[in-house]
Design an enzyme around this catalytic site. Structure first.
Site, PDB file in Angstrom:
ATOM      1  N   ASP A  19       0.826  -1.216   0.000  1.00  0.00           N
ATOM      2  CA  ASP A  19       0.000   0.000   0.000  1.00  0.00           C
ATOM      3  C   ASP A  19       0.858   1.263   0.000  1.00  0.00           C
ATOM      4  O   ASP A  19       0.370   2.352   0.319  1.00  0.00           O
ATOM      5  CB  ASP A  19      -0.905   0.029   1.237  1.00  0.00           C
ATOM      6  CG  ASP A  19      -2.064  -0.957   1.152  1.00  0.00           C
ATOM      7  OD1 ASP A  19      -2.171  -1.657   0.125  1.00  0.00           O
ATOM      8  OD2 ASP A  19      -2.857  -1.029   2.110  1.00  0.00           O
ATOM      9  N   ASP A  22      -6.189  -8.532  13.945  1.00  0.00           N
ATOM     10  CA  ASP A  22      -5.700  -9.866  14.295  1.00  0.00           C
ATOM     11  C   ASP A  22      -6.435 -10.417  15.517  1.00  0.00           C
ATOM     12  O   ASP A  22      -6.881 -11.568  15.528  1.00  0.00           O
ATOM     13  CB  ASP A  22      -4.193  -9.823  14.549  1.00  0.00           C
ATOM     14  CG  ASP A  22      -3.770  -8.661  15.432  1.00  0.00           C
ATOM     15  OD1 ASP A  22      -4.628  -7.888  15.901  1.00  0.00           O
ATOM     16  OD2 ASP A  22      -2.554  -8.503  15.665  1.00  0.00           O
ATOM     17  N   ASP A  63       4.965  -9.324   8.762  1.00  0.00           N
ATOM     18  CA  ASP A  63       5.135  -7.881   8.663  1.00  0.00           C
ATOM     19  C   ASP A  63       6.542  -7.568   8.155  1.00  0.00           C
ATOM     20  O   ASP A  63       7.447  -8.407   8.194  1.00  0.00           O
ATOM     21  CB  ASP A  63       4.915  -7.221  10.023  1.00  0.00           C
ATOM     22  CG  ASP A  63       3.432  -7.065  10.355  1.00  0.00           C
ATOM     23  OD1 ASP A  63       2.594  -7.404   9.502  1.00  0.00           O
ATOM     24  OD2 ASP A  63       3.124  -6.610  11.478  1.00  0.00           O
TER      25      ASP A  63
END
Length: 499
Positions: A90, A238, A145
């Site tokens: 993104d 999450d 991540d």
């Protein structure tokens, strides 16, 4: 103002009893951890043929760490024909080009890799995962991540647990690439070790609910779909999905002996932004799923533990209330008598402070059996930092309670930049607020309270209250340091695209 009023003292005791309740919960976690320490999970059976796994890498403006991540993923010990890699990007800066080049490089090495770039951040990380899952070829989704560096054997150690069709998610324990970088990273590591080693292990092995930590875990795609998919109405998607999936009957497994290293925030502003997001998100999830937990048919101990877990961040509001009640208590009249005073306050001190220190001590002893004693000097600083963070985190709790909307603020990662003296000149900065000024005022107030207690010879209060000014000065001055002349020069380098 009448400091002798029993109302002040009663309020003080009520707040301390509330904090003691959460301290007692930590002791319960330690008990469950020790009781179930030998119940190590084992795969039902190994897969006869390794299944296809999709590695999902949600990114937003990660120019300093994306190449490190891609190199680590390329080194995973798993057949290339059984591996799909999705870069869910993104980004609005140079990261886009780095991702495209990295994907091309790995494609030339024979990897099935796709660079998916969204031009809008609808749903933020949850939206990126939701979008990528539509194109995922694998039934199992390994989420990483940008600041994580998976070990090569991570899939070989985890994937076989999915041979049990009731298993919906496997979570590995986070490691810390830069644990010894500075005092802040050392204390953060202790905070996370307590959560990951003690809480996650105890909850999982005792049959309680536990949650995906947002990264370094593998989901069964069918489990995500059955639970309703990724939703973006909280900042901790999450935790939200984890509770919804387990309420549907899916089982999770936490593997505390499988470590996936990651980078810790090296500056106070980054740490505060991360904690603000986690704290606010957990209260949002609490409001969303706690009623459903109590309506479910899970056992009462499971409901109680989930309640303690989801409401634990309300302790920051209690801590702020305590800050306003300490001074009246110092100047009020003891309404319990000398024996009652020491019995009540001694018990409260044990459950609200000693239990916390014991909790984190146990995690270090479990993870570092040969060097745990080196971490003991950092325990007082850990307690002080917890106090210092109370204003920022209490603000996050209030924002969640009153439905104040805020964006998903990324935590800056610096990669190899942190090894250089100019890492502070990074284009990535954390969110700025007026919170450090309030923390500084609290620091001066508690410095006055501590000095006054020392002048009066009240040494027990002096020692017990010392973490308050230390904590508030540490969190405030670490943030305000960016406003010094050097900091003003550095802020000129902030990118327009900085979130």
């Amino acid at each position: 103002m009448d400091w002798t009023s029993p109302l002040w003292y009663a309020s003080y005791l009520i707040v301390l009893i509330g904090l003691s309740g959460y301290g007692f919960h930590r002791l319960t976690i330690v008990y469950l951890y020790l009781k179930h320490s030998r119940n190590k999970p084992q795969p039902k059976k190994p897969f006869a043929e390794l299944p296809l796994v999709t590695v999902q890498l949600p990114l937003f403006n990660e120019m300093y760490v994306v190449d490190r991540l891609l190199d680590a993923v390329a080194a995973i010990d798993y057949p290339k024909d059984k591996l799909q890699i999705q870069i869910l990007d993104d980004s609005t800066d140079e990261t886009v080009g780095i991702c495209a080049a990295g994907a091309e490089r790995m494609r030339a090495q024979g990897f099935d890799i796709e660079h998916i770039h969204r031009t809008d951040r609808t749903g933020f990380k949850a939206g990126a995962l939701e979008h990528g899952t539509q194109f995922a070829k694998g039934e199992y989704l390994f989420i990483l991540d940008a600041d994580f560096v998976p070990n090569p054997d991570v899939l070989q150690k985890t994937i076989h647990f999915f041979s049990d069709e009731r298993i919906g998610m496997i979570q590995t324990r986070w490691g810390h690439l830069n644990r010894t970088f500075n005092v802040l990273t050392r204390i953060q590591a202790m905070f996370l070790d307590g959560h990951l080693e003690l809480e996650q292990t105890a909850r999982n092995r005792s049959g309680r609910f536990f949650t995906f930590n947002g990264t370094a875990g593998i989901w069964r795609k069918g489990c995500i779909a059955d639970a309703g998919g990724w939703e973006h109405d909280t900042l901790t998607e999450d935790m939200d999905l984890s509770y919804r999936a387990q309420l549907k009957g899916w089982r999770f497994i936490f593997l505390n002996d499988v470590e996936t290293p990651a980078e810790l925030p090296v500056d106070m502003d980054g740490f505060k932004s991360q904690q603000h997001r986690w704290t606010k998100g957990s209260i949002q999830v609490c409001k969303k799923v706690l009623p459903a937990i109590w309506r479910s048919n899970v056992p009462l101990p499971v409901k109680l533990e989930a309640t303690a877990h989801l409401t634990s961040n309300f302790a920051y509001l209690m801590l702020i209330c305590l800050c306003f009640l300490i001074y009246p208590n110092q100047h009020g009249v003891n309404h319990l008598g000398p024996i009652g005073y020491y019995v009540v306050n001694g018990s409260i001190f044990f459950f609200s402070s000693v239990s916390v220190a014991l909790f984190y001590f146990m995690s270090q002893k479990a993870l570092r059996p040969g060097s745990w004693w080196k971490e003991i000097p950092y325990l007082p600083l850990l307690l002080a930092l917890g106090i210092g963070m109370s204003i920022s985190n209490a603000k996050a709790v209030l924002e969640a309670i009153f439905n104040h909307e805020s964006a998903f603020i990324r935590t800056p990662k610096y990669g190899d930049q942190q090894k250089k003296t100019d890492w502070k000149k990074s284009s990535y900065k954390a969110m700025k607020t007026l919170t450090p000024v309030i923390e500084l005022l609290f620091g001066f107030f508690f410095l006055f309270v501590v000095v006054e207690a020392a002048v009066k010879g009240n040494w027990s209060s002096t020692i017990l209250l010392l973490p308050f000014p230390v904590g508030f000065f540490y969190t405030s001055l670490s943030s305000l340091a960016r406003l010094l002349p050097q900091g003003r020069v550095e802020t000129q380098n902030v990118s327009r695209n900085d979130p």
